[in-house]
Design a protein around this motif. Structure first.
Motif, PDB file in Angstrom:
ATOM      1  N   PHE A 215      19.935  22.761  27.612  1.00  9.82           N
ATOM      2  CA  PHE A 215      20.707  21.521  27.426  1.00  9.82           C
ATOM      3  C   PHE A 215      21.337  21.513  26.033  1.00  9.82           C
ATOM      4  O   PHE A 215      22.485  21.127  25.854  1.00  9.82           O
ATOM      5  N   LYS A 216      20.541  21.925  25.067  1.00  7.18           N
ATOM      6  CA  LYS A 216      21.030  21.921  23.684  1.00  7.18           C
ATOM      7  C   LYS A 216      22.160  22.922  23.487  1.00  7.18           C
ATOM      8  O   LYS A 216      23.154  22.642  22.834  1.00  7.18           O
ATOM      9  N   ARG A 217      22.008  24.100  24.125  1.00 11.84           N
ATOM     10  CA  ARG A 217      23.018  25.136  23.964  1.00 11.84           C
ATOM     11  C   ARG A 217      24.361  24.650  24.531  1.00 11.84           C
ATOM     12  O   ARG A 217      25.412  24.883  23.973  1.00 11.84           O
ATOM     13  N   ASN A 218      24.259  23.956  25.644  1.00 10.40           N
ATOM     14  CA  ASN A 218      25.430  23.382  26.288  1.00 10.40           C
ATOM     15  C   ASN A 218      26.198  22.484  25.324  1.00 10.40           C
ATOM     16  O   ASN A 218      27.420  22.392  25.341  1.00 10.40           O
ATOM     17  N   MET A 219      25.441  21.833  24.484  1.00 12.65           N
ATOM     18  CA  MET A 219      25.976  20.833  23.566  1.00 12.65           C
ATOM     19  C   MET A 219      26.717  21.488  22.398  1.00 12.65           C
ATOM     20  O   MET A 219      27.442  20.819  21.662  1.00 12.65           O
ATOM     21  N   GLU A 220      26.518  22.797  22.216  1.00 12.78           N
ATOM     22  CA  GLU A 220      27.174  23.471  21.096  1.00 12.78           C
ATOM     23  C   GLU A 220      28.694  23.427  21.227  1.00 12.78           C
ATOM     24  O   GLU A 220      29.418  23.538  20.245  1.00 12.78           O
ATOM     25  N   ASP A 221      29.182  23.253  22.459  1.00 15.56           N
ATOM     26  CA  ASP A 221      30.631  23.179  22.689  1.00 15.56           C
ATOM     27  C   ASP A 221      31.198  21.803  22.349  1.00 15.56           C
ATOM     28  O   ASP A 221      32.401  21.594  22.400  1.00 15.56           O
ATOM     29  N   PHE A 222      30.327  20.872  22.076  1.00 15.96           N
ATOM     30  CA  PHE A 222      30.769  19.489  21.920  1.00 15.96           C
ATOM     31  C   PHE A 222      31.605  19.318  20.649  1.00 15.96           C
ATOM     32  O   PHE A 222      31.190  19.711  19.566  1.00 15.96           O
ATOM     33  N   GLU A 223      32.770  18.726  20.804  1.00 15.77           N
ATOM     34  CA  GLU A 223      33.615  18.432  19.642  1.00 15.77           C
ATOM     35  C   GLU A 223      33.535  16.929  19.380  1.00 15.77           C
ATOM     36  O   GLU A 223      34.010  16.138  20.189  1.00 15.77           O
ATOM     37  N   PHE A 224      32.923  16.573  18.259  1.00 14.74           N
ATOM     38  CA  PHE A 224      32.757  15.140  17.971  1.00 14.74           C
ATOM     39  C   PHE A 224      34.137  14.495  17.829  1.00 14.74           C
ATOM     40  O   PHE A 224      35.018  15.034  17.179  1.00 14.74           O
ATOM     41  N   PRO A 225      34.346  13.322  18.463  1.00 13.71           N
ATOM     42  CA  PRO A 225      35.670  12.700  18.418  1.00 13.71           C
ATOM     43  C   PRO A 225      36.141  12.436  16.988  1.00 13.71           C
ATOM     44  O   PRO A 225      35.345  12.063  16.127  1.00 13.71           O
ATOM     45  N   ASN A 226      37.403  12.642  16.777  1.00 14.07           N
ATOM     46  CA  ASN A 226      38.004  12.459  15.456  1.00 14.07           C
ATOM     47  C   ASN A 226      39.098  11.384  15.537  1.00 14.07           C
ATOM     48  O   ASN A 226      39.815  11.326  16.534  1.00 14.07           O
ATOM     49  N   PRO A 227      39.226  10.554  14.491  1.00 18.29           N
ATOM     50  CA  PRO A 227      40.249   9.493  14.535  1.00 18.29           C
ATOM     51  C   PRO A 227      41.655  10.028  14.818  1.00 18.29           C
ATOM     52  O   PRO A 227      42.477   9.322  15.391  1.00 18.29           O
ATOM     53  N   ALA A 228      41.919  11.271  14.432  1.00 17.56           N
ATOM     54  CA  ALA A 228      43.247  11.852  14.656  1.00 17.56           C
ATOM     55  C   ALA A 228      43.593  11.929  16.144  1.00 17.56           C
ATOM     56  O   ALA A 228      44.757  12.057  16.501  1.00 17.56           O
ATOM     57  N   GLU A 229      42.595  11.839  16.997  1.00 17.08           N
ATOM     58  CA  GLU A 229      42.855  11.892  18.440  1.00 17.08           C
ATOM     59  C   GLU A 229      43.508  10.595  18.946  1.00 17.08           C
ATOM     60  O   GLU A 229      43.893  10.514  20.104  1.00 17.08           O
ATOM     61  N   GLY A 230      43.562   9.595  18.070  1.00 17.21           N
ATOM     62  CA  GLY A 230      44.189   8.333  18.477  1.00 17.21           C
ATOM     63  C   GLY A 230      43.184   7.283  18.907  1.00 17.21           C
ATOM     64  O   GLY A 230      43.529   6.338  19.614  1.00 17.21           O
ATOM     65  N   ILE A 231      41.934   7.452  18.483  1.00 20.46           N
ATOM     66  CA  ILE A 231      40.874   6.518  18.860  1.00 20.46           C
ATOM     67  C   ILE A 231      40.767   5.433  17.781  1.00 20.46           C
ATOM     68  O   ILE A 231      40.802   5.734  16.580  1.00 20.46           O
ATOM     69  N   ASP A 232      40.639   4.174  18.209  1.00 19.19           N
ATOM     70  CA  ASP A 232      40.579   3.090  17.233  1.00 19.19           C
ATOM     71  C   ASP A 232      39.239   3.042  16.511  1.00 19.19           C
ATOM     72  O   ASP A 232      39.182   2.872  15.305  1.00 19.19           O
ATOM     73  N   GLN A 233      38.168   3.145  17.308  1.00 19.79           N
ATOM     74  CA  GLN A 233      36.851   3.100  16.675  1.00 19.79           C
ATOM     75  C   GLN A 233      35.891   4.072  17.339  1.00 19.79           C
ATOM     76  O   GLN A 233      35.832   4.135  18.570  1.00 19.79           O
ATOM     77  N   ILE A 234      35.150   4.781  16.498  1.00 21.23           N
ATOM     78  CA  ILE A 234      34.203   5.769  17.010  1.00 21.23           C
ATOM     79  C   ILE A 234      32.805   5.421  16.482  1.00 21.23           C
ATOM     80  O   ILE A 234      32.628   5.236  15.267  1.00 21.23           O
ATOM     81  N   TYR A 235      31.870   5.307  17.387  1.00 21.75           N
ATOM     82  CA  TYR A 235      30.495   4.984  16.994  1.00 21.75           C
ATOM     83  C   TYR A 235      29.560   6.093  17.429  1.00 21.75           C
ATOM     84  O   TYR A 235      29.717   6.652  18.518  1.00 21.75           O
ATOM     85  N   GLU A 236      28.593   6.356  16.567  1.00 18.23           N
ATOM     86  CA  GLU A 236      27.555   7.308  16.897  1.00 18.23           C
ATOM     87  C   GLU A 236      26.322   6.492  17.279  1.00 18.23           C
ATOM     88  O   GLU A 236      25.983   5.535  16.579  1.00 18.23           O
ATOM     89  N   VAL A 237      25.680   6.861  18.385  1.00 20.51           N
ATOM     90  CA  VAL A 237      24.496   6.120  18.824  1.00 20.51           C
ATOM     91  C   VAL A 237      23.291   7.064  18.801  1.00 20.51           C
ATOM     92  O   VAL A 237      23.226   8.020  19.555  1.00 20.51           O
ATOM     93  N   VAL A 238      22.371   6.783  17.862  1.00 20.34           N
ATOM     94  CA  VAL A 238      21.171   7.610  17.751  1.00 20.34           C
ATOM     95  C   VAL A 238      19.969   6.755  18.142  1.00 20.34           C
ATOM     96  O   VAL A 238      19.614   5.832  17.427  1.00 20.34           O
ATOM     97  N   ASP A 239      19.383   7.054  19.266  1.00 26.35           N
ATOM     98  CA  ASP A 239      18.206   6.324  19.769  1.00 26.35           C
ATOM     99  C   ASP A 239      18.401   4.799  19.656  1.00 26.35           C
ATOM    100  O   ASP A 239      17.545   4.075  19.150  1.00 26.35           O
ATOM    101  N   GLY A 240      19.551   4.348  20.126  1.00 29.26           N
ATOM    102  CA  GLY A 240      19.794   2.901  20.169  1.00 29.26           C
ATOM    103  C   GLY A 240      20.424   2.326  18.916  1.00 29.26           C
ATOM    104  O   GLY A 240      20.882   1.186  18.910  1.00 29.26           O
ATOM    105  N   ILE A 241      20.444   3.078  17.826  1.00 27.60           N
ATOM    106  CA  ILE A 241      21.063   2.579  16.581  1.00 27.60           C
ATOM    107  C   ILE A 241      22.544   2.962  16.577  1.00 27.60           C
ATOM    108  O   ILE A 241      22.889   4.140  16.678  1.00 27.60           O
ATOM    109  N   ILE A 242      23.390   1.934  16.465  1.00 28.64           N
ATOM    110  CA  ILE A 242      24.841   2.163  16.544  1.00 28.64           C
ATOM    111  C   ILE A 242      25.450   2.161  15.152  1.00 28.64           C
ATOM    112  O   ILE A 242      25.274   1.203  14.388  1.00 28.64           O
TER     113      ILE A 242
END
Ligand code: ZN
Length: 302
Positions: A135-162
């Motif tokens: 599962f973790k290896r699969n995640m290595e391809d993950f590209e964390f969203p960047n504001p340049a993609e045109g997203i207004d707000q990006i939140y990281e959620v770690v065990d319920g903490i936003i």
């Protein structure tokens, strides 16, 4: 202004739980990419297993169905929450562009980033197969969203903490993603063209004359399938299929002496080993494998 919220992350990262906790019972339409994937598989006629190569097209179709549904709902005045995997910037960009073009909406992303211990627990609770490392290896391809993609707000959620996480904008992400999308579209178009040409060729084999080779006596004739059938040829497309081993004989010869009979001999596995073929058999075998293209021009070797 309308609002569209994407909840993204790996398998068992807690997306559904997060949506239930935060949006269930509120005035949002909740959509899930898995539902669209199932629908795409069913519509394509696949239930249990999906042939390799078709899966990608099904997933792409599911992405498009979901995207159009999001747009339709936003246009109808609804706010939407979407559960997605969205590992790649290019997939997100395609969505964001289409949504921006169609409707004025604020676009927010919540990225599930569970701690290892929480993630492992989720996987256990859902009784998913496979080791945690996979599962973790699969995640290595993950590209964390960047504001340049045109997203207004990006939140990281770690065990319920936003936490709001707007990384430094990286415009080069857009360039790369667009290049990748263009290449992908080109590849799909080339595949489609190839399939279409193959289909047209196979259809034309019903009516056009082509070379028929008797593998027993060596006779050859440039005739249509109908003419060949009338004079007793055992040949595709009327008998057997192009590219699949079966006898290829004229009206005077029978199965004895065909490559098909040799391969089917008792006590042998029905497998063609080129090293065990005579030069003549090898010519026949390669011609069969290359059908129907191999029957359009006269072969100089026979
Ligand atoms: Zn013959």
């Amino acid at each position: 202004m309308r609002k569209v919220i994407f909840v993204i992350g790996a398998t068992a990262s807690g997306k559904t739980y997060f949506i239930d906790q935060n949006y269930a019972g509120r005035d949002f339409d909740i959509l899930n990419v898995y539902d669209y994937q199932q629908r795409a598989y069913t519509e394509a006629g696949f239930r249990e297993s999906i042939p390799f190569g078709e899966e990608f097209r099904c997933l792409l179709k599911a992405q498009n169905m979901l995207l159009e549904d999001i747009v339709a709902r936003l246009q109808a005045g609804r706010d939407v929450v979407v559960e997605q995997t969205f590992y790649k910037a290019k997939r997100r960009i395609a969505y964001i562009e289409r949504i921006r073009e169609a409707v004025e909406a604020s676009i927010e992303f919540y990225v599930m980033c569970p701690s290892d211990s929480q993630w492992e627990k989720n996987i256990e609770n859902r009784k998913l197969d496979g080791r945690f490392e996979a599962f973790k290896r699969n995640m290595e391809d993950f590209e964390f969203p960047n504001p340049a993609e045109g997203i207004d707000q990006i939140y990281e959620v770690v065990d319920g903490i936003i936490t709001l996480r707007m990384d430094e904008p990286k415009p080069e992400i857009m360039e790369r993603a667009k290049e990748e999308l263009a290449k992908e579209a080109e590849r799909l178009k080339a595949e489609d063209d190839k399939r279409r040409r193959k289909k047209e060729l196979l259809e034309s084999m019903e009516t056009r004359p082509f070379w028929h080779y008797c593998e027993v006596c060596g006779k050859k004739e440039f005739v249509t399938a109908q003419e060949a059938d009338d004079s007793g040829w055992d040949y595709p497309p009327r008998r057997g299929s192009f590219g699949v081993l079966s006898p290829r004989t004229c009206g005077n010869c029978c199965m004895v002496g065909t490559l098909y009979m040799k391969i089917l001999a008792p006590g042998r596995l029905p497998v063609v080993l080129e090293s065990e073929l005579t030069p003549e058999e090898l010519v026949t075998w390669r011609r069969i494998k290359g059908e129907p293209e191999s029957l359009l021009k006269e072969s100089p070797t026979q």
